[in-house]
Design a protein around this motif. Sequence first.
Motif, PDB file in Angstrom:
ATOM      1  N   ASP A  56      32.874  33.722  22.062  1.00  0.00           N
ATOM      2  CA  ASP A  56      31.865  34.500  22.653  1.00  0.00           C
ATOM      3  C   ASP A  56      32.084  35.338  23.878  1.00  0.00           C
ATOM      4  O   ASP A  56      31.563  36.176  24.265  1.00  0.00           O
ATOM      5  N   SER A  57      33.114  34.736  24.862  1.00  0.00           N
ATOM      6  CA  SER A  57      33.468  35.541  25.973  1.00  0.00           C
ATOM      7  C   SER A  57      34.913  36.343  25.791  1.00  0.00           C
ATOM      8  O   SER A  57      35.465  36.797  26.632  1.00  0.00           O
ATOM      9  N   GLY A  58      35.083  36.716  24.456  1.00  0.00           N
ATOM     10  CA  GLY A  58      36.333  37.401  24.428  1.00  0.00           C
ATOM     11  C   GLY A  58      37.671  36.498  24.615  1.00  0.00           C
ATOM     12  O   GLY A  58      38.720  37.214  24.986  1.00  0.00           O
ATOM     13  N   GLY A  59      37.597  35.354  24.590  1.00  0.00           N
ATOM     14  CA  GLY A  59      38.616  34.380  24.978  1.00  0.00           C
ATOM     15  C   GLY A  59      39.703  33.911  24.050  1.00  0.00           C
ATOM     16  O   GLY A  59      40.416  33.050  24.081  1.00  0.00           O
ATOM     17  N   VAL A  60      39.704  34.557  22.707  1.00  0.00           N
ATOM     18  CA  VAL A  60      40.346  34.044  21.881  1.00  0.00           C
ATOM     19  C   VAL A  60      41.183  35.088  20.917  1.00  0.00           C
ATOM     20  O   VAL A  60      40.417  36.196  20.571  1.00  0.00           O
ATOM     21  N   LYS A  61      42.495  35.183  20.980  1.00  0.00           N
ATOM     22  CA  LYS A  61      43.201  36.003  19.941  1.00  0.00           C
ATOM     23  C   LYS A  61      43.808  35.383  18.954  1.00  0.00           C
ATOM     24  O   LYS A  61      44.572  34.326  19.311  1.00  0.00           O
ATOM     25  N   LEU A  62      44.026  35.688  17.832  1.00  0.00           N
ATOM     26  CA  LEU A  62      44.524  35.225  16.597  1.00  0.00           C
ATOM     27  C   LEU A  62      45.764  36.026  15.993  1.00  0.00           C
ATOM     28  O   LEU A  62      45.569  37.197  16.217  1.00  0.00           O
ATOM     29  N   ASN A  63      46.519  35.463  15.519  1.00  0.00           N
ATOM     30  CA  ASN A  63      47.761  36.130  14.816  1.00  0.00           C
ATOM     31  C   ASN A  63      48.537  36.932  15.532  1.00  0.00           C
ATOM     32  O   ASN A  63      48.805  38.167  15.198  1.00  0.00           O
ATOM     33  N   ILE A  64      48.921  36.724  16.889  1.00  0.00           N
ATOM     34  CA  ILE A  64      49.732  37.198  17.745  1.00  0.00           C
ATOM     35  C   ILE A  64      51.133  37.151  16.967  1.00  0.00           C
ATOM     36  O   ILE A  64      51.535  36.037  16.956  1.00  0.00           O
ATOM     37  N   SER A  65      52.098  38.311  16.777  1.00  0.00           N
ATOM     38  CA  SER A  65      52.873  38.240  16.318  1.00  0.00           C
ATOM     39  C   SER A  65      54.315  39.007  16.770  1.00  0.00           C
ATOM     40  O   SER A  65      55.460  39.093  16.262  1.00  0.00           O
ATOM     41  N   SER A  66      54.246  39.165  18.315  1.00  0.00           N
ATOM     42  CA  SER A  66      55.394  39.509  18.734  1.00  0.00           C
ATOM     43  C   SER A  66      55.164  39.622  20.259  1.00  0.00           C
ATOM     44  O   SER A  66      54.062  39.132  20.919  1.00  0.00           O
ATOM     45  N   ASP A  67      56.363  39.493  21.182  1.00  0.00           N
ATOM     46  CA  ASP A  67      56.374  39.154  22.597  1.00  0.00           C
ATOM     47  C   ASP A  67      55.371  40.478  23.386  1.00  0.00           C
ATOM     48  O   ASP A  67      54.601  40.096  24.137  1.00  0.00           O
ATOM     49  N   GLU A  68      55.451  41.597  22.493  1.00  0.00           N
ATOM     50  CA  GLU A  68      54.820  42.590  23.403  1.00  0.00           C
ATOM     51  C   GLU A  68      53.152  42.535  23.166  1.00  0.00           C
ATOM     52  O   GLU A  68      52.483  42.694  24.190  1.00  0.00           O
ATOM     53  N   GLU A  69      52.974  42.009  21.873  1.00  0.00           N
ATOM     54  CA  GLU A  69      51.794  41.864  21.359  1.00  0.00           C
ATOM     55  C   GLU A  69      50.999  40.598  22.544  1.00  0.00           C
ATOM     56  O   GLU A  69      49.949  40.571  22.788  1.00  0.00           O
ATOM     57  N   CYS A  70      51.833  39.758  22.521  1.00  0.00           N
ATOM     58  CA  CYS A  70      51.124  38.342  23.240  1.00  0.00           C
ATOM     59  C   CYS A  70      51.189  38.916  24.782  1.00  0.00           C
ATOM     60  O   CYS A  70      50.176  38.476  25.309  1.00  0.00           O
ATOM     61  N   ARG A  71      51.929  39.511  25.175  1.00  0.00           N
ATOM     62  CA  ARG A  71      51.816  40.145  26.776  1.00  0.00           C
ATOM     63  C   ARG A  71      50.414  40.785  26.859  1.00  0.00           C
ATOM     64  O   ARG A  71      49.680  40.661  27.695  1.00  0.00           O
ATOM     65  N   ALA A  72      50.301  41.803  25.875  1.00  0.00           N
ATOM     66  CA  ALA A  72      49.188  42.638  26.002  1.00  0.00           C
ATOM     67  C   ALA A  72      47.780  41.909  25.999  1.00  0.00           C
ATOM     68  O   ALA A  72      46.982  41.913  26.465  1.00  0.00           O
ATOM     69  N   ALA A  73      47.821  40.723  24.916  1.00  0.00           N
ATOM     70  CA  ALA A  73      46.981  39.938  24.480  1.00  0.00           C
ATOM     71  C   ALA A  73      46.409  39.058  25.882  1.00  0.00           C
ATOM     72  O   ALA A  73      45.205  39.008  26.329  1.00  0.00           O
ATOM     73  N   PHE A  74      47.326  38.950  26.590  1.00  0.00           N
ATOM     74  CA  PHE A  74      47.230  37.834  27.808  1.00  0.00           C
ATOM     75  C   PHE A  74      46.397  38.922  28.787  1.00  0.00           C
ATOM     76  O   PHE A  74      45.372  38.208  29.342  1.00  0.00           O
ATOM     77  N   GLU A  75      46.980  39.887  29.260  1.00  0.00           N
ATOM     78  CA  GLU A  75      46.199  40.873  30.109  1.00  0.00           C
ATOM     79  C   GLU A  75      45.154  41.126  29.711  1.00  0.00           C
ATOM     80  O   GLU A  75      43.853  41.057  30.535  1.00  0.00           O
ATOM     81  N   GLU A  76      44.490  41.504  28.540  1.00  0.00           N
ATOM     82  CA  GLU A  76      43.269  41.769  28.002  1.00  0.00           C
ATOM     83  C   GLU A  76      42.464  40.685  28.171  1.00  0.00           C
ATOM     84  O   GLU A  76      41.185  40.784  28.541  1.00  0.00           O
ATOM     85  N   MET A  77      42.882  39.443  27.500  1.00  0.00           N
ATOM     86  CA  MET A  77      41.783  38.277  27.717  1.00  0.00           C
ATOM     87  C   MET A  77      41.378  37.915  29.064  1.00  0.00           C
ATOM     88  O   MET A  77      40.276  37.588  29.266  1.00  0.00           O
ATOM     89  N   MET A  78      42.480  37.984  30.047  1.00  0.00           N
ATOM     90  CA  MET A  78      41.995  37.550  31.182  1.00  0.00           C
ATOM     91  C   MET A  78      41.130  38.456  31.984  1.00  0.00           C
ATOM     92  O   MET A  78      40.188  38.177  32.710  1.00  0.00           O
ATOM     93  N   LYS A  79      41.289  39.998  31.859  1.00  0.00           N
ATOM     94  CA  LYS A  79      40.418  40.903  32.274  1.00  0.00           C
ATOM     95  C   LYS A  79      38.891  40.838  31.675  1.00  0.00           C
ATOM     96  O   LYS A  79      38.013  41.008  32.328  1.00  0.00           O
TER      97      LYS A  79
END
Length: 694
Positions: free
Chosen positions: A533-556
């Motif tokens: 509900d808080s945007g704190g879940v990302k699924l099927n991350i498939s690369s280092d680049e996508e992983c870094r971007a997902a981290f920054e987006e989730m924290m923000k």
Amino acid sequence: MQKLFYPESIAVIGVSESHDNFGRNIVKNLLDFQYQGRIYPVGKKGGSVFGLKIYESVEDISGNVGLAVMLIPSRAVPEQFEACARKGIKRVCISSGGFSEFGGERKELEQRLIDVARENDIRFIGPNCLAIINQDHGVCLPFVRMSRFPVGNVSLMTQSGGVGLSFIYMFAAQNLGINKYVSLGNKLNIGEQDLIPFLESDECTGVIGMYLEEIDKGREFMEAVRGCRKPIVVLKSNTTATGARVAASHTAAIANDDRVVDAALKQVGVARIENMHDMTAACKIFKMPPMKGNRVAILTPTGGYAVILADMCEKYGFEIPPFSKDFVDDVSKHVRAGVIRLTNPLDLGDMFDLQMVAHTVVRAMQEPQFDALILSWIFMRDTGLTSDSVNIFPILDSMLKRIPKPIALSLVGAPSDISQIQKTTNFPIFSSPEGSLRALSILRNHHSSAYELRAQKPIIKDIDGNSIKRSLDAAGEGGRLGVEALDVLQACGIPTVPVKLAATAEEAAAVASGMGYPVAMKIASKDILHKTDSGGVKLNISSDEECRAAFEEMMKTTAEKVTGAVLSGVHVQKMAEQGREMIVGATLNESFGHVVTFGVGGVAVEALGDMAIRVAPIGPLDASALLAEIKATKMLGAFRGMPPADRDALKDVLYRVSTLVTKFPMIKELDINPLIAYEEGRGCAAVDARIILR
């Protein structure tokens, strides 16, 4: 309890010579029911009633008193209760109202009674009740005038005196006898859990019926039922917010979670009914022989009844085998060709000859492929069964002795006619075809599963108690465990999908790369319960680049949506293989203790609400029921191209969760969601979990 129902003498406290005194009604009831012990009326003004001396104090009585019943203002009850204690009276019925059902300020009165009873080893019924009736001993203590009613093998207890009186009248109208009756009232000292063991040992009781507004000692109730082999029928009310409000002012009852009550009753083989009329039907069916299978023959007077009963048979799980050729050949000799179709259900159409009906019933009962007979008939004075219809009952009684199979007979017609027939025969007659079939299902369920359910032993698994204790102690009282809950599950022997914490985007990419893509990422914060509900879940991350971007987006995103939440980073988890997403959980119920839940999991769990419940610790029958009772139980079989799920693995998880909350009662809530169930032989894995402590 024996001393309560079979007292050698009775003191009635609250009696006067006034004709509108309710206490004198109790004395008159004892006389009318031919109680053979000594009766001691007690009232502060003295005098006499029905030729008996009224003692001014219970302590003035020279002889021993086995039981005291009091009907006096609530404020005077503690003083009289203490007088009973000084007199050495060990059993008391407190009929007086005006206690906690009138408000919390009256609880002080109740506490005084509890204290005196504990200090003097007194057991008491009530307060706020109609006391007890034992027709086997002439004891009749309600403060309303009572007439003698049929004696039978049914014993009733109700939390409402009015409901109890209604049951007595309803049973009498159908010639169904009652042996003992208890009005429980506020259940301060004696409750249903105390009476069940006595009624189990009571030779005069064959069936136990109850009306309850709350089950405040759920575990004790279940243990009492497990020690009982007799049929138990329960009408449980107070299932809605409105009912709870009314019940609180009626018997000070507290609402139970009705889903838990329903599950607990099923778990120990108790028949739950939905309305007052079903109580007579459920109790009278036990006049029949045991039902030893699930197959029924149906004889009806109309095609419409046949359709209705066929539908209900499917609803209640009955089988309807065909009649044998011998049966068809025999019956066809006595019916008009083209009028009656000789199938099961059998529409007897215009068969009006009573002897032929009886012959058909006998032939159907002789068929080995049937375990019971459902017989419905319409009573008509000029057509169909005549006023001599009662003649069929000796035939049926005789047949039951030769062929011990149950017959569920319903008779429909003019109310005055049906009432007269019910009053003048001992054969159980039901008022509708539907009622007879519901009752037959209760009989079948009792004989097919109640004994096994009550005798089953819980399965306790070996778990790493030391590791679990360390994890729970670290969380502290009232603490919450998020990803740490997976460590607890691992210590329980439940397979989990590995997860690691990453504090930075680079660390997250490194962890994910080490695990192997694809991965899931979930915000790490003890302040956030529902991460999706808080945007704190990302699924099927498939690369280092996508992983870094997902981290920054989730924290923000999470920081913006949940102001003030402390974010520790992101949990990185290998994406689990595809399977069925289930949920297994446990929660602490105030009355029944921990209950285990099972259902369809994933993000839609709350919307679907498809959950089965059993009280922990659970046994093998309970685990099977948890899997079978969810609406989506078919998805555990071969489903959409997937082979059947690993049911044994799911049951193992249920046993381990049950063991966990049984051994660690400080757990308030536990959720495993999702628990991925794989195909048979491949087990299952917990992806996410949370634990909340008391």
